[in-house]
Design a protein around this motif. Structure first.
Motif, PDB file in Angstrom:
ATOM      1  N   ASN A   2      32.512 -48.700 -22.372  1.00 58.88           N
ATOM      2  CA  ASN A   2      32.816 -47.269 -22.284  1.00 58.88           C
ATOM      3  C   ASN A   2      33.125 -46.746 -23.700  1.00 58.88           C
ATOM      4  OD1 ASN A   2      33.918 -44.779 -21.663  1.00 58.88           O
ATOM      5  ND2 ASN A   2      35.825 -45.649 -20.888  1.00 58.88           N
ATOM      6  N   TRP A   3      32.257 -45.880 -24.228  1.00 62.65           N
ATOM      7  CA  TRP A   3      32.427 -45.386 -25.607  1.00 62.65           C
ATOM      8  C   TRP A   3      33.140 -44.045 -25.598  1.00 62.65           C
ATOM      9  CZ3 TRP A   3      30.544 -47.776 -30.154  1.00 62.65           C
ATOM     10  CH2 TRP A   3      29.841 -48.961 -29.934  1.00 62.65           C
ATOM     11  N   GLN A   4      34.191 -43.919 -26.413  1.00 64.43           N
ATOM     12  CA  GLN A   4      34.906 -42.646 -26.497  1.00 64.43           C
ATOM     13  C   GLN A   4      35.070 -42.242 -27.957  1.00 64.43           C
ATOM     14  OE1 GLN A   4      38.441 -42.262 -24.127  1.00 64.43           O
ATOM     15  NE2 GLN A   4      37.679 -43.625 -22.546  1.00 64.43           N
ATOM     16  N   PHE A   6      36.194 -39.823 -31.117  1.00 57.62           N
ATOM     17  CA  PHE A   6      37.283 -38.879 -31.434  1.00 57.62           C
ATOM     18  C   PHE A   6      36.996 -38.215 -32.774  1.00 57.62           C
ATOM     19  CE2 PHE A   6      39.022 -41.771 -28.391  1.00 57.62           C
ATOM     20  CZ  PHE A   6      39.834 -40.969 -27.609  1.00 57.62           C
ATOM     21  N   LEU A  12      42.501 -40.297 -31.810  1.00 51.85           N
ATOM     22  CA  LEU A  12      42.189 -41.668 -31.363  1.00 51.85           C
ATOM     23  C   LEU A  12      43.488 -42.447 -31.130  1.00 51.85           C
ATOM     24  CD1 LEU A  12      39.542 -44.080 -32.873  1.00 51.85           C
ATOM     25  CD2 LEU A  12      41.891 -44.832 -32.585  1.00 51.85           C
ATOM     26  N   HIS A  15      45.399 -41.385 -28.017  1.00 53.19           N
ATOM     27  CA  HIS A  15      44.766 -41.904 -26.807  1.00 53.19           C
ATOM     28  C   HIS A  15      45.064 -43.402 -26.639  1.00 53.19           C
ATOM     29  CE1 HIS A  15      41.799 -41.927 -23.560  1.00 53.19           C
ATOM     30  NE2 HIS A  15      41.543 -43.144 -23.988  1.00 53.19           N
ATOM     31  N   THR A  19      47.173 -45.252 -23.612  1.00 51.47           N
ATOM     32  CA  THR A  19      46.647 -46.376 -22.817  1.00 51.47           C
ATOM     33  C   THR A  19      47.664 -47.508 -22.788  1.00 51.47           C
ATOM     34  OG1 THR A  19      44.409 -45.792 -23.511  1.00 51.47           O
ATOM     35  CG2 THR A  19      44.720 -48.012 -22.641  1.00 51.47           C
ATOM     36  N   THR A 229      36.585 -50.747 -23.580  1.00 45.89           N
ATOM     37  CA  THR A 229      36.538 -49.362 -24.038  1.00 45.89           C
ATOM     38  C   THR A 229      36.511 -49.389 -25.560  1.00 45.89           C
ATOM     39  OG1 THR A 229      37.823 -48.678 -22.120  1.00 45.89           O
ATOM     40  CG2 THR A 229      37.724 -47.131 -23.962  1.00 45.89           C
ATOM     41  N   LEU A 231      36.979 -47.062 -28.796  1.00 52.29           N
ATOM     42  CA  LEU A 231      37.448 -45.767 -29.320  1.00 52.29           C
ATOM     43  C   LEU A 231      36.986 -45.676 -30.761  1.00 52.29           C
ATOM     44  CD1 LEU A 231      41.152 -45.796 -27.994  1.00 52.29           C
ATOM     45  CD2 LEU A 231      39.052 -45.177 -26.781  1.00 52.29           C
TER      46      LEU A 231
END
Ligand code: GLP
Length: 235
Positions: A2-4, A6, A12, A15, A19, A229, A231
């Motif tokens: 899952n790429w997120q 910022f 970043l 977030h 988490t 994930t 980030l």
């Protein structure tokens, strides 16, 4: 995976900190894998600020750091032990007996690696591991060529990794070896968050994005995990 992305290191970090904090609020006995380096600094700062308000965050949490230099005393300003105290442990209510780092000064380093690996298993394994990304794709200190089933062990640092960390050893005595948990150890973590911040990481990000799984790029092992994930922030 899952790429997120910022826009800023700050967003970043906020977030990533959320988490981490949500995890230990949901399960106060959580077991965390923790990184060092520049990328997680903003996350630790945010976690410390949040825990200052609610100073019962880490009471029953257990942490295992990914790695530590060999032959560097814990009190040395460049050691990861010092880094973790300065950026997290001295500011939260973690029980020092639950905050684990490999002992790079142990008389028998191989025995220390086996002990550390066993300690992770005895704690029930890692629930969530945060990772940084080396420019050459290393995770922890697992340099290119590391087998994906590797365990905690002593490693030789590459010239590029030593150069990247030279500023923390102004006396010029940059360590040549380290203890790192293995890629196999990392892949057993129930969830993984990879933090990639900084302009110098764009090549590494592209290589990871290519989905090519190759031991010469250790982070590509993360494609073999079902809960990762990533980030990213280009700055
Ligand atoms: C060191 C650490 C790694 C870290 C890497 C990247 O080599 N042992 O665990 O991921 O640096 O650090 P930075 O976030 O400073 O780029």
């Amino acid at each position: 995976m899952n790429w997120q992305p910022f826009d800023s290191n700050k967003s970043l970090s906020i977030h990533a900190a959320e988490t981490l904090l949500n995890s230990i609020q949901t399960n106060p006995r959580f077991v965390l894998g923790l990184p060092t380096g520049r990328s997680p600094l903003g996350m630790y700062e945010r976690v410390v600020n949040e825990c200052a308000r609610e100073y019962r965050c880490f009471r029953d949490v257990t942490t295992f750091n990914l790695d530590e230099y060999a032959g560097v005393p814990r009190q040395h300003p460049g050691s990861y032990f010092t880094y973790m105290k300065r950026h997290l442990f001295d500011h939260v209510d973690i029980d020092p007996r639950n905050a684990h780092l490999p002992d790079g000064m142990a008389p028998d380093l191989d025995a220390e690696c086996a002990r550390y690996e066993n300690e992770i298993q005895a704690a029930g394994g890692l629930d969530l591991t945060f990772l940084g990304l080396g420019r050459n794709g290393h995770i922890g200190f697992n340099e290119p060529g590391t087998p994906f089933d590797s365990r905690t062990r002593v490693v030789e640092l590459t010239a590029s990794t030593r150069a990247a960390n030279a500023e923390f050893f102004p006396d010029g005595e940059v360590p040549r070896r380290a203890i790192t948990i293995g890629i196999g150890t990392i892949l057993e973590s129930r969830a993984i968050v990879l933090l990639v911040a900084g302009a110098g990481k764009s090549d590494a990000i592209e290589r990871l994005r290519s989905r090519r799984v190759d031991p010469e790029f250790p982070a590509s092992a993360l494609w073999r995990h079902s809960d990762v994930t990533v980030l990213t922030c280009a700055r």
